[in-house]
Scaffold this motif. Structure first.
Motif, short mmCIF file in Angstrom:
data_model
loop_
_atom_site.label_atom_id
_atom_site.label_comp_id
_atom_site.label_asym_id
_atom_site.label_seq_id
_atom_site.Cartn_x
_atom_site.Cartn_y
_atom_site.Cartn_z
N TRP A 165 0.83 -1.21 0.00
CA TRP A 165 0.00 0.00 0.00
C TRP A 165 0.87 1.26 0.00
N ARG A 166 0.28 2.33 -0.53
CA ARG A 166 0.92 3.64 -0.53
C ARG A 166 -0.02 4.62 0.14
N TYR A 167 0.54 5.47 1.03
CA TYR A 167 -0.34 6.40 1.72
C TYR A 167 0.39 7.66 2.17
N ARG A 168 -0.41 8.62 2.59
CA ARG A 168 0.09 9.84 3.20
C ARG A 168 -0.54 9.92 4.59
N VAL A 169 0.25 10.35 5.58
CA VAL A 169 -0.24 10.39 6.95
C VAL A 169 0.08 11.73 7.59
N LEU A 170 -0.90 12.25 8.30
CA LEU A 170 -0.69 13.42 9.15
C LEU A 170 -0.84 12.98 10.60
N TYR A 171 0.20 13.23 11.40
CA TYR A 171 0.12 12.99 12.84
C TYR A 171 -0.17 14.35 13.49
N ALA A 172 -1.46 14.59 13.73
CA ALA A 172 -1.91 15.92 14.18
C ALA A 172 -1.89 16.01 15.70
N PRO A 173 -1.21 17.00 16.28
CA PRO A 173 -1.17 17.14 17.72
C PRO A 173 -2.57 17.28 18.31
N VAL A 174 -2.76 16.72 19.50
CA VAL A 174 -4.07 16.75 20.15
C VAL A 174 -4.55 18.19 20.35
N ASP A 175 -3.68 19.06 20.86
CA ASP A 175 -4.12 20.43 21.14
C ASP A 175 -4.48 21.18 19.85
N TYR A 176 -3.82 20.86 18.75
CA TYR A 176 -4.13 21.51 17.47
C TYR A 176 -5.55 21.16 17.02
N LEU A 177 -5.87 19.86 17.06
CA LEU A 177 -7.19 19.44 16.58
C LEU A 177 -8.29 19.89 17.53
N GLN A 178 -8.02 19.89 18.83
CA GLN A 178 -9.04 20.35 19.77
C GLN A 178 -9.30 21.85 19.60
N GLN A 179 -8.23 22.63 19.38
CA GLN A 179 -8.41 24.06 19.17
C GLN A 179 -9.20 24.32 17.89
N LEU A 180 -8.95 23.53 16.86
CA LEU A 180 -9.71 23.69 15.62
C LEU A 180 -11.18 23.37 15.85
N ALA A 181 -11.46 22.32 16.63
CA ALA A 181 -12.85 21.97 16.94
C ALA A 181 -13.54 23.11 17.69
N GLU A 182 -12.83 23.77 18.58
CA GLU A 182 -13.40 24.89 19.33
C GLU A 182 -13.59 26.11 18.43
N ASP A 183 -12.67 26.32 17.49
CA ASP A 183 -12.82 27.42 16.54
C ASP A 183 -14.07 27.21 15.67
N ILE A 184 -14.29 25.96 15.27
CA ILE A 184 -15.45 25.65 14.43
C ILE A 184 -16.75 25.88 15.20
N ALA A 185 -16.78 25.41 16.46
CA ALA A 185 -18.00 25.50 17.27
C ALA A 185 -18.19 26.88 17.90
N GLY A 186 -17.10 27.62 18.04
CA GLY A 186 -17.20 28.92 18.70
C GLY A 186 -17.37 28.82 20.20
N SER A 187 -17.00 27.67 20.77
CA SER A 187 -17.14 27.47 22.22
C SER A 187 -16.21 26.33 22.65
N THR A 188 -16.06 26.17 23.95
CA THR A 188 -15.24 25.07 24.48
C THR A 188 -15.83 23.73 24.08
N GLN A 189 -14.97 22.83 23.64
CA GLN A 189 -15.42 21.51 23.18
C GLN A 189 -14.64 20.40 23.87
N PRO A 190 -15.26 19.23 24.05
CA PRO A 190 -14.51 18.07 24.56
C PRO A 190 -13.52 17.60 23.52
N LEU A 191 -12.63 16.73 23.94
CA LEU A 191 -11.63 16.19 23.02
C LEU A 191 -12.31 15.47 21.86
N PRO A 192 -11.99 15.82 20.61
CA PRO A 192 -12.59 15.11 19.47
C PRO A 192 -12.21 13.63 19.50
N TRP A 193 -13.14 12.78 19.11
CA TRP A 193 -12.90 11.34 19.08
C TRP A 193 -13.54 10.78 17.82
#
Length: 275
Positions: free
Chosen positions: A86-114
């Motif tokens: 197989w051939r692939y591309r992978v992003l190892y995204a830091p937890v705080d980065y993805l959680q901050q993006l989730a909060e930016d999208i929602a406009g409020s504090t959010q739990p850890l994305p899962w």
């Protein structure tokens, strides 16, 4: 009809547009990833062939155009699911980065994305992630690359982001397991015996090992090696020599460290550091 077999080739790299993230462009045929976890969200896009992996007690096959995402800290494997590999591309995204993006999208504090276990089969999402990954790797238009990655990750979060199930939080919350994990991770270069772990939680060595393995998916010594590998990444990024990192991480020697590192990351530590 003959098909081209993929070769074992991997390139790790980083970008200032996503501080703390690692990115991987790779193809594999013979390499097999032993059970391991990452502290970051593992967000792969399969571009050709197919990968088979074990995750949360089940076996999955991710084919071209799919996104087999893995949550941070969760045990998984990886190997070819077809003769070609197989051939692939992978992003190892830091937890705080993805959680901050989730909060930016929602406009409020959010739990850890899962994310639910299983392969995400969403061609549109796969194309967005692959496009963003390629732009970041090309490093020619930072504005376009950053916008594309934000678009891809926000699409992932909006369509598939969940809240971590209570059952998973409770399973990870046994205080006796936490006590043993603290002992195993406090002084990585110091020897720790199973008897010492057992005494710390008032169990027999047999019951301590069984409790630990049931809760984490790994035997205590294997779990400790995973912690050693995770903690080795920061000094490697900082330019500390592989020999020094191996010794400070508690591995018997550099070859021992290199062997375990390659099983987890698909490349030896020197090449990973070179990214």
């Amino acid at each position: 009809m003959t098909t081209t077999r993929f070769r074992d080739s991997a390139r790790y790299w980083r970008t200032p547009l996503m501080p703390g993230a690692d990115l991987l462009t790779a193809e594999y045929h013979d390499h097999t990833f032993t059970p391991h976890w990452h502290d970051a969200y593992t967000i792969p896009v399969i571009e050709a062939g197919a990968e088979m992996y074990q995750y949360r007690g089940s076996r999955y096959v991710a084919e071209a155009g799919s996104v087999p995402i893995i949550n941070p800290g969760e045990l998984h494997t990886g190997s070819r699911a077809m003769d070609e590999g197989w051939r692939y591309r992978v992003l190892y995204a830091p937890v705080d980065y993805l959680q901050q993006l989730a909060e930016d999208i929602a406009g409020s504090t959010q739990p850890l994305p899962w994310f639910d276990a299983g392969v995400i089969r969403d061609i549109d999402l796969a194309q967005r992630l692959s496009h963003a990954h390629r732009l970041l790797e090309a490093n020619s238009d930072a504005l376009a690359a950053h916008a594309a990655m934000l678009d891809a990750l926000s699409t992932l979060l909006v369509r598939y982001g969940r809240t971590r199930p209570d059952a998973l939080q409770e399973a990870a919350g046994d205080n006796r397991v936490s006590v043993m994990q603290d002992l195993l991770s406090s002084e990585l270069a110091a020897p720790v015996t199973l008897a010492e772990l057992a005494d710390a939680v008032a169990l027999s060595p047999f019951h301590a090992a069984r409790l630990f393995t049931r809760a984490t998916g790994l035997a205590p010594h294997a779990w400790r090696n995973q912690i050693r590998l995770q903690r080795a990444l920061a000094p490697l990024r900082a330019g500390v020599s592989v020999t020094e990192v191996a010794a400070a991480s508690g591995f018997a020697d550099q070859s021992h460290f290199t062997r375990h590192f390659r099983r987890m990351f698909g490349v030896p530590p020197g090449r990973w550091q070179g990214a």
